[in-house]
Design a protein around this motif. Structure first.
Motif, short mmCIF file in Angstrom:
data_model
loop_
_atom_site.label_atom_id
_atom_site.label_comp_id
_atom_site.label_asym_id
_atom_site.label_seq_id
_atom_site.Cartn_x
_atom_site.Cartn_y
_atom_site.Cartn_z
N LYS A 1 0.81 -1.21 0.00
CA LYS A 1 0.00 0.00 0.00
C LYS A 1 0.85 1.27 0.00
N ARG A 2 2.05 1.20 0.58
CA ARG A 2 2.89 2.39 0.69
C ARG A 2 4.07 2.31 -0.27
N HIS A 3 4.42 3.46 -0.84
CA HIS A 3 5.57 3.53 -1.75
C HIS A 3 6.83 3.04 -1.05
N LYS A 4 6.99 3.46 0.20
CA LYS A 4 8.16 3.07 0.99
C LYS A 4 8.32 1.55 1.01
N ASP A 5 7.23 0.85 1.22
CA ASP A 5 7.26 -0.61 1.26
C ASP A 5 7.51 -1.21 -0.11
N THR A 6 6.89 -0.63 -1.12
CA THR A 6 7.07 -1.12 -2.49
C THR A 6 8.53 -1.03 -2.90
N LEU A 7 9.14 0.14 -2.67
CA LEU A 7 10.53 0.35 -3.06
C LEU A 7 11.49 -0.44 -2.18
N GLY A 8 11.25 -0.42 -0.87
CA GLY A 8 12.13 -1.13 0.05
C GLY A 8 12.16 -2.63 -0.19
N ASN A 9 10.99 -3.20 -0.43
CA ASN A 9 10.93 -4.64 -0.68
C ASN A 9 11.47 -5.00 -2.06
N PHE A 10 11.36 -4.10 -3.01
CA PHE A 10 11.98 -4.33 -4.31
C PHE A 10 13.50 -4.41 -4.14
N ASN A 11 14.05 -3.46 -3.41
CA ASN A 11 15.50 -3.49 -3.16
C ASN A 11 15.90 -4.77 -2.43
N LYS A 12 15.14 -5.13 -1.41
CA LYS A 12 15.46 -6.33 -0.62
C LYS A 12 15.35 -7.61 -1.45
N ASP A 13 14.26 -7.74 -2.20
CA ASP A 13 13.98 -8.99 -2.90
C ASP A 13 14.67 -9.12 -4.26
N TYR A 14 14.94 -7.99 -4.91
CA TYR A 14 15.43 -8.08 -6.28
C TYR A 14 16.79 -7.42 -6.52
N VAL A 15 17.10 -6.36 -5.80
CA VAL A 15 18.38 -5.68 -6.00
C VAL A 15 19.47 -6.32 -5.15
N ARG A 16 19.21 -6.50 -3.88
CA ARG A 16 20.21 -7.12 -3.00
C ARG A 16 20.53 -8.55 -3.42
N THR A 17 19.56 -9.22 -4.01
CA THR A 17 19.79 -10.59 -4.48
C THR A 17 20.37 -10.60 -5.90
N GLU A 18 20.57 -9.42 -6.44
CA GLU A 18 21.19 -9.19 -7.76
C GLU A 18 20.37 -9.75 -8.92
N ILE A 19 19.07 -9.86 -8.73
CA ILE A 19 18.19 -10.15 -9.86
C ILE A 19 18.18 -8.93 -10.77
N PHE A 20 18.18 -7.74 -10.17
CA PHE A 20 18.39 -6.48 -10.86
C PHE A 20 19.71 -5.91 -10.36
N PRO A 21 20.45 -5.20 -11.22
CA PRO A 21 21.75 -4.66 -10.80
C PRO A 21 21.61 -3.60 -9.71
N ARG A 22 22.63 -3.49 -8.87
CA ARG A 22 22.63 -2.50 -7.78
C ARG A 22 22.48 -1.08 -8.32
N ALA A 23 23.06 -0.81 -9.47
CA ALA A 23 22.94 0.53 -10.07
C ALA A 23 21.47 0.88 -10.30
N PHE A 24 20.68 -0.12 -10.60
CA PHE A 24 19.25 0.08 -10.80
C PHE A 24 18.60 0.58 -9.51
N GLY A 25 18.97 -0.03 -8.39
CA GLY A 25 18.45 0.39 -7.09
C GLY A 25 18.83 1.83 -6.77
N ARG A 26 20.06 2.21 -7.11
CA ARG A 26 20.50 3.60 -6.86
C ARG A 26 19.71 4.58 -7.72
N ARG A 27 19.45 4.21 -8.96
CA ARG A 27 18.67 5.11 -9.84
C ARG A 27 17.23 5.28 -9.35
N ILE A 28 16.68 4.22 -8.82
CA ILE A 28 15.33 4.30 -8.26
C ILE A 28 15.32 5.27 -7.09
N ALA A 29 16.31 5.18 -6.22
CA ALA A 29 16.41 6.08 -5.07
C ALA A 29 16.57 7.52 -5.53
N GLN A 30 17.38 7.74 -6.56
CA GLN A 30 17.55 9.10 -7.11
C GLN A 30 16.23 9.63 -7.66
#
Length: 122
Positions: free
Chosen positions: A63-92
């Motif tokens: 329901k919250r953007h914070k949760d959507t983005l945080g869990n995306f980073n946890k589930d897909y960026v930290r596990t390197e399904i998506f590159p870390r640079a992708f996570g940084r661009r999302i934060a930017q």
């Protein structure tokens, strides 16, 4: 994940991807017209809706953007399904959208940063 009475999970994913594409198209139009605040907003929401589609593929919804983005980073960026640079661009993009939407005055440095963030179609 909530039940979607009007369609299947595949329908939900398609809808979110379509919404993301529409937001990106709007961002491009606004950028060309020099409407940077609106372009930043639509670019962020293109990212947000695409991320929400990825979550839906795994049966997740937040329901919250914070949760959507945080869990995306946890589930897909930290596990390197998506590159870390992708996570940084999302934060930017989130930071720039927030500044564009809520800051009354944006510093020249912030404007430079906003101009450096390019719209990515892939």
């Amino acid at each position: 994940m909530e039940s979607h009475e009007r369609g299947s999970l595949a329908d939900l994913v398609r809808y979110r991807i379509t919404t993301a594409k529409s937001d990106l198209q709007s961002a491009c139009i606004l950028m060309k017209e020099g409407e940077y605040r609106g372009a930043n907003n639509r670019a962020y929401y293109a990212i947000y809706h695409a991320i929400s589609a990825v979550h839906a593929l795994d049966g997740k919804s937040y329901k919250r953007h914070k949760d959507t983005l945080g869990n995306f980073n946890k589930d897909y960026v930290r596990t390197e399904i998506f590159p870390r640079a992708f996570g940084r661009r999302i934060a930017q993009a989130e930071e720039i959208r927030h500044a564009s939407d809520y800051d009354d005055l944006i510093s020249p440095q912030k404007k430079k940063q906003m101009n450096r963030l390019r719209l990515q179609k892939n």
